[in-house]
Write an enzyme that holds these catalytic residues in place. Structure first.
Site, short mmCIF file in Angstrom:
data_model
loop_
_atom_site.label_atom_id
_atom_site.label_comp_id
_atom_site.label_asym_id
_atom_site.label_seq_id
_atom_site.Cartn_x
_atom_site.Cartn_y
_atom_site.Cartn_z
N CYS A 420 -60.48 -20.50 -20.43
CA CYS A 420 -61.12 -20.18 -21.71
C CYS A 420 -62.56 -19.74 -21.55
CB CYS A 420 -61.07 -21.38 -22.63
SG CYS A 420 -59.41 -21.95 -22.87
N LYS A 423 -63.27 -16.22 -21.82
CA LYS A 423 -63.01 -15.54 -23.09
C LYS A 423 -64.33 -15.07 -23.69
CE LYS A 423 -59.79 -16.78 -26.61
NZ LYS A 423 -59.04 -17.81 -27.31
N ASP A 452 -54.09 -15.27 -37.45
CA ASP A 452 -53.49 -16.58 -37.16
C ASP A 452 -53.28 -16.67 -35.66
OD1 ASP A 452 -52.01 -19.05 -37.50
OD2 ASP A 452 -51.81 -18.41 -39.59
N ASP A 453 -52.48 -17.67 -35.23
CA ASP A 453 -52.25 -17.80 -33.79
C ASP A 453 -51.50 -16.59 -33.24
OD1 ASP A 453 -53.50 -20.21 -33.67
OD2 ASP A 453 -51.69 -21.31 -34.21
N ASP A 470 -48.95 -1.68 -21.57
CA ASP A 470 -49.72 -0.93 -20.58
C ASP A 470 -51.12 -1.52 -20.51
OD1 ASP A 470 -48.84 1.32 -19.00
OD2 ASP A 470 -48.11 2.14 -20.90
N ASP A 493 -45.35 5.58 -24.28
CA ASP A 493 -44.01 5.04 -24.01
C ASP A 493 -43.16 5.03 -25.27
OD1 ASP A 493 -44.34 4.53 -21.32
OD2 ASP A 493 -45.18 2.53 -21.65
N GLY A 543 -55.09 -9.58 -30.63
CA GLY A 543 -55.46 -9.27 -29.26
C GLY A 543 -56.18 -10.41 -28.59
N HIS A 544 -56.58 -10.16 -27.37
CA HIS A 544 -57.29 -11.16 -26.58
C HIS A 544 -58.33 -10.42 -25.74
CE1 HIS A 544 -57.84 -14.73 -23.99
NE2 HIS A 544 -58.08 -13.81 -23.07
N ASP A 633 -42.82 9.67 -20.42
CA ASP A 633 -44.23 10.08 -20.39
C ASP A 633 -44.77 9.89 -18.98
OD1 ASP A 633 -44.09 7.26 -20.70
OD2 ASP A 633 -46.16 7.20 -21.39
#
Ligand SMILES: Cc1cc2nc3c(=O)[nH]c(=O)nc-3n(C[C@H](O)[C@H](O)[C@H](O)COP(=O)(O)OP(=O)(O)OC[C@H]3O[C@@H](n4cnc5c(N)ncnc54)[C@H](O)[C@@H]3O)c2cc1C
Length: 757
Positions: A420, A423, A452-453, A470, A493, A543-544, A633
């Site tokens: 973490c 992050k 949310d999660d 990707d 893709d 996202g992260h 592609d």
């Protein structure tokens, strides 16, 4: 590229790639400051060196000899290069407002954007005359004018408005070149007539009497009609009107009168002089804002006003670099006093020049050779870039930081746990994401607007989900454009399957730095990505983001396909007799490898980025409409790898025509110099699949078969009967380089399924 181990603590933004900033970039390249990030914003990738411009017009130099490649110079300096045009400043918010990207924040800003033509002050000049300023845009106009004059039958009359050094030098250079062109075309050079208009009694009024006489004699001897005391006060289509009441019909009208500051500067709050130039103190800081510097034509020194000439812009480079450096280090900038007299070497077009300094005036062919030597030596400093000084990983040392920033700087370099701790801080991330406006879709039940999660999506009745992922690291230092490319690459893709995009989740790594810097990088990158996702009606739903050594971005994308009645475009499905179509040119792998080695030209990279930003969505629809039997592609495996992925499940062979391959500008050159992507060796193993490779392996395009692509085009097999119509339709949709590159064959006895021709 930003040095991966240096957290970003301060941003110096250079606006405009003028003569002062190229010097600043070179200096910072040789001696970077750890923790200071440079960003160059410029609307052009190649900036002309004004001293050689008349020689280029006269035909003594080619384009690359007189232009500095800003993309390459910026890469050398470790600076981000944003190819864009500034349209405003937010001084309070410390941001540059750009035409086609989010605002760019700065800690220190420097403006070196040259002058703008003042055609609006004379009625009709804007529409009917060709302005020389800004000189970086003059090349296109000059090439168009050259073509027009070549094609113009019979006598041609050229009027040049402006009798200063620029106007006279340009007139003589143009006349020399055009007469030669006509002679070479078997035409009479006397078909050309030149008229030079000046509002003053003499040409070159700021130079001494001897120099003025020399040029008046040149003008007379060369048969150029000089109109003295003839200020042009109106220009109609092909007609010049003067205050003296004269009129002259002209086929071409070239505008070289005094220029002014860009109109948008008037809205910025910066104090300007009466011609719209930014007023600066001796330190090159603006009168209005200590954080903002200006140099070159756009700056007027309050204490030492000088003529607007490239020589002053060049001379301001070193003091500007020093003062920007001092400013980020918290030291007071030092004053700079420009010299009062300077040596001007003014050419007459025919490899002859006049040296003018104070009361001195000497002419000769040797003066031209001297000028040529000086100019070439200057340009060499930007084509042969010196070695960089190693910087120590001691970020923040010597940079003026407040306590909070200093603490952030320390934590940015401290060892972090890989979980973490890596992050990006939640507040920085949420602030960056809050500014985005992802497209809203009814089938997104829980997305970014109510995070949310995890995101919750509805699959509409009759639809199946297509899913892909990707991820790759930045090939360029521009987070906004990189965001666009990464999103385009991931969507490729989905489109290659014949599906529509529904939603995307992002995963990103961002290099360390102050929280505000990370926040901005995330915002710029995601703003680019969201622009592309929105265009595809694909909702960003989550996202992260973590800190990493390099900027990297990827997407997991969901697409939707009709369960019944819809067609899935698979890789397997090729039929013997089909034709192979490729929608975009190849060569991104070698080009970006060359870019990293400073071995690619900026315009090659521009063209590659444009191609990478072009969506495959319309191309896929077009291929479907024309009955494509299979599609994929092009990405990391290169053309050959992806073609094999198609031929194997289709149980067919294929024939590739190397000469027909669409190739990005510069890719053949970079690959010929042995510059290959790091993925190329792995792809090269597939050469066993080629029939007769011995014969063809010397072909200059052969290595491009293995070149990995980023956001590449679609490779498809299309029934032969539809191929021509499909190709024409692709071109209409903007796939200018789409091409038929081969055909599908029945499977043969041999082991090698791909035949080269
Ligand atoms: C024909 C001719 C010959 C000349 N010959 C000489 C000579 O021999 N010696 C000499 O000293 N001077 C000469 N000059 C004058 C010289 O061209 C200028 O003084 C010089 O170019 C000014 O340099 P600069 O660095 O201020 O800006 P420029 O060289 O004009 O560079 C400005 C840069 O800023 C960029 N830019 C502009 N606006 C924006 C924006 N809004 N956003 C992003 N980027 C922007 C442009 O793309 C460009 O890269 C000549 C002029 C002419 C017309």
């Amino acid at each position: 590229m930003q040095q991966p181990d240096q957290p970003v603590l301060r941003d110096i933004v250079l606006l405009g790639g003028g003569h002062s900033h190229v010097g600043v970039l070179r200096r910072f390249g040789m001696r970077p400051i750890p923790g200071v990030r440079l960003t160059l914003i410029c609307r052009d990738t190649h900036t002309p060196y004004s001293g050689m411009l008349p020689g280029y017009i006269a035909g003594h130099y080619d384009y690359d000899q007189v232009h500095i490649d800003l993309a390459r110079l910026a890469a050398f300096a470790g600076a981000r290069f944003f190819r864009d045009e500034a349209v405003g400043l937010d001084l309070a918010g410390q941001q540059v407002l750009c035409r086609s990207r989010p605002p760019v924040p700065y800690d220190q800003l420097s403006i070196n954007i040259g002058s703008a033509p003042q055609v609006s002050q004379v009625p009709g000049a804007r529409d009917n005359a060709v302005p020389v300023k800004p000189i970086n845009q003059f090349n296109d106009r000059w090439l168009a004018l050259l073509t027009r004059i070549r094609e113009h039958p019979g006598p041609t009359r050229v009027a040049v408005v402006g009798g200063g050094a620029g106007g006279v030098e340009l007139t003589l250079a143009m006349q020399y070149r055009l007469r030669r062109e006509l002679r070479e075309a078997g035409r009479d050079p006397d078909e050309l007539a030149f008229h030079l208009f000046t509002s003053s009694d003499d040409v070159l009024p700021t130079h001494n009497a001897r120099v003025r006489r020399t040029f008046e004699r040149q003008i007379e001897d060369r048969g150029i009609h000089l109109h003295r005391r003839s200020a042009v006060n109106r220009v109609a289509n092909g007609v010049v009107h003067t205050t003296a009441g004269d009129r002259l019909d002209a086929d071409e009208i070239v505008w070289v009168t005094q220029a002014g500051g860009a109109a948008w500067l008037r809205e910025t709050g910066l104090m300007l002089d009466e011609r719209g130039f930014i007023l600066v103190r001796d330190t090159l800081q603006t009168l209005t804002d200590d954080r903002v510097f200006a140099a070159g034509d756009i700056a007027t020194s309050v204490n030492h006003p000088r003529e607007k000439a490239g020589v002053f812009a060049v001379r301001q480079g070193p003091p500007l670099a020093r003062n920007l450096r001092r400013a980020v280090q918290g030291h007071a900038p030092r004053p700079f006093r420009p010299q009062k007299t300077w040596l001007a070497l003014i050419s007459t077009g025919d490899r002859h020049a006049v040296a003018s300094r104070g009361a001195l005036g000497i002419e000769g062919d040797w003066v031209w050779r001297w000028k040529d030597w000086i100019d070439r030596r200057f340009m060499q400093r930007f084509s042969e870039l010196p070695a960089m000084e190693e910087t120590t990983a001691d970020p923040g040392r010597g940079i003026a930081l407040d306590n909070e920033e200093a603490a952030q700087a320390i934590s940015a370099v401290a060892m972090r746990c890989g979980g973490c701790g890596a992050k990006v801080g939640a507040s920085a991330l949420s602030r960056a994401l809050e500014q985005l406006e992802p497209v809203q879709r009814d089938d997104v039940v829980i997305g970014l607007s109510d995070p949310d999660d995890a995101a919750v999506l509805r699959v509409p009745p009759g639809k199946a989900v297509v899913h892909t992922i990707d991820f790759f690291r930045a090939v360029i230092d521009d987070p906004y454009v990189f965001g666009k490319i990464a999103a385009n690459h991931a969507l490729g893709d989905i489109f290659a399957m014949g599906a529509e995009a529904q939603s995307a989740t992002a995963v990103a790594t961002v290099p360390s730095g102050l929280e505000s810097k990370i926040e901005d990088t995330v915002f710029q990158m995601m703003a680019g990505a969201v622009a592309v996702l929105n265009e595809a009606n694909c909702a960003l739903v989550g996202g992260h983001t973590g800190e990493g050594r390099e900027l990297a971005l990827g997407f997991a994308v969901n697409g939707l396909l009709d369960v019944d009645g819809g067609r899935v475009l698979r890789k397997g499905g090729m039929r013997a007799g089909d034709v192979l179509l490729l929608t975009k040119p190849i060569g991104t792998g070698t080009l970006f490898a060359a870019h990293a080695k400073l071995a690619a030209r900026g315009r090659w990279i521009d063209a590659a980025l444009t191609s990478m930003c072009q969506s495959n969505r319309l191309g896929a629809l077009c291929l479907l409409e024309h009955g494509a039997s299979a599609c994929t592609d092009l990405t990391g495996f290169g053309l050959l790898g992806h073609l094999l992925e198609m031929t194997r499940p289709s149980a067919v062979d294929a024939e590739l025509d190397l000469a027909a391959l669409p190739v990005l500008d510069g890719a053949e050159e970079t690959i010929a110099s042995g510059i290959l992507s790091s993925l190329q060796p792995a792809n090269l193993r597939l050469r066993r699949a080629l029939r007769n490779p011995e014969g063809m392996s010397d072909h200059p395009r052969y290595p491009l078969l293995f070149d990995p692509q980023t956001a590449g085009g679609l490779l498809a097999s299309v029934p032969a009967a539809n191929a021509t119509a499909c190709l024409a339709a692709l071109k209409t949709l903007g796939y200018d380089h789409a091409a038929i590159i081969g055909r599908v064959l029945p499977q043969g006895e041999a082991l090698e399924p791909i035949h080269l021709v």
